[in-house]
Design an enzyme around this catalytic site. Structure first.
Site, PDB file in Angstrom:
ATOM      1  N   ARG A 224       0.838  -1.212   0.000  1.00 12.46           N
ATOM      2  CA  ARG A 224       0.000   0.000   0.000  1.00 12.46           C
ATOM      3  C   ARG A 224       0.865   1.252   0.000  1.00 12.46           C
ATOM      4  O   ARG A 224       0.579   2.212  -0.722  1.00 12.46           O
ATOM      5  CB  ARG A 224      -0.952   0.002   1.206  1.00 12.46           C
ATOM      6  CG  ARG A 224      -2.014  -1.080   1.107  1.00 12.46           C
ATOM      7  CD  ARG A 224      -2.915  -1.100   2.323  1.00 12.46           C
ATOM      8  NE  ARG A 224      -2.104  -1.369   3.515  1.00 12.46           N
ATOM      9  CZ  ARG A 224      -2.447  -1.046   4.744  1.00 12.46           C
ATOM     10  NH1 ARG A 224      -3.597  -0.435   4.990  1.00 12.46           N
ATOM     11  NH2 ARG A 224      -1.661  -1.338   5.757  1.00 12.46           N
TER      12      ARG A 224
ATOM     13  N   ASN B 244      -6.229  -2.751   2.274  1.00  9.08           N
ATOM     14  CA  ASN B 244      -6.228  -4.201   2.368  1.00  9.08           C
ATOM     15  C   ASN B 244      -7.660  -4.695   2.482  1.00  9.08           C
ATOM     16  O   ASN B 244      -8.486  -4.076   3.155  1.00  9.08           O
ATOM     17  CB  ASN B 244      -5.452  -4.677   3.601  1.00  9.08           C
ATOM     18  CG  ASN B 244      -3.960  -4.525   3.445  1.00  9.08           C
ATOM     19  OD1 ASN B 244      -3.431  -4.470   2.344  1.00  9.08           O
ATOM     20  ND2 ASN B 244      -3.258  -4.468   4.561  1.00  9.08           N
TER      21      ASN B 244
END
Length: 100
Positions: free
Chosen positions: A28, A47
């Site tokens: 990320r 996520n």
């Protein structure tokens, strides 16, 4: 102006789901950094409970395509087994590119 450059500049929204070993490896953070490096992109990377990472990005069609190409073939952390994406009309939900 050619039609191609008009399409490249057209505001777009892309949602991508990235499968593989993409959680717990900095994926990320690197995705946000890449989006900021491309410039002009806003959105979110998060996520999901099933092990995938979801990327929602808005900006020029060209910028979104560059991020998608990086997700598929770039030097990403972890291991990407596949990316599925859909394209839509921008909604203006995001003012920056954030990690959730």
């Amino acid at each position: 102006m050619t039609q191609k450059s008009t399409d490249a500049d057209r505001p777009s929204r892309m949602t991508a789901w990235v499968r593989g070993q993409v959680q717990g490896v900095g994926f990320r953070w690197y995705t946000r950094a890449r989006a900021l490096a491309i410039g002009g992109l806003r959105g979110v990377v998060r996520n999901l409970g099933d092990g995938r990472v979801q990327v929602v990005v808005e900006g020029s069609r060209e910028g979104c395509e560059r991020l998608l190409e990086w997700l598929r073939t770039g030097d990403t952390p972890g291991r990407v087994d596949g990316v599925t994406e859909i394209w839509d009309t921008p909604r203006g939900d995001h003012r920056d590119f954030v990690i959730e």
